[in-house]
Design a protein around this motif. Structure first.
Motif: not given
Length: 114
Positions: A64-70, A73-76, A98-103
């Protein structure tokens, strides 16, 4: 004598077929450019080259939008490893994008707060 005749026949036949193939290919290209198929194909290539949206990236990783970066990364890591074992390269690449975009979004937010 018959072998020589058959060899000549095969060589001549294959050259005729090759010329016919080249001519048909040229005609197909001409027809495609007249009907706009070539332009449509070029536009599709441009469309697929666009970057992934943040919403799509979040849906792929299930965050979600409220998810932390950690958490992201864990989901990724979880999805990427699961697909590495018995998944498809396409899904793996979608997960990576998707990870690159969110990063990029995460880094932009960090720079905005500093």
């Amino acid at each position: 004598m018959a072998a020589k005749f058959i060899a000549n026949l095969i060589v001549m036949g294959s050259s005729i077929l090759a010329r016919a193939f080249v001519q048909a290919y040229r005609q197909a290209l001409a027809n495609a450019s007249k009907s706009g198929v070539a332009q449509e194909a070029a536009q599709n290539i441009i469309r697929t080259g666009k970057l992934m949206t943040e919403t799509e990236a979040r849906q792929i990783l299930g965050v979600t939008e409220n998810s932390t970066w950690d958490e992201i990364l864990q989901k990724y890591d979880n999805l990427f490893e699961r697909n590495a074992k018995n998944g498809s390269f396409y899904l793996q690449s979608k997960i990576q994008r998707a990870k690159e975009c969110l990063e990029a979004v995460h880094q932009a937010k960090e720079q905005g707060t500093k």
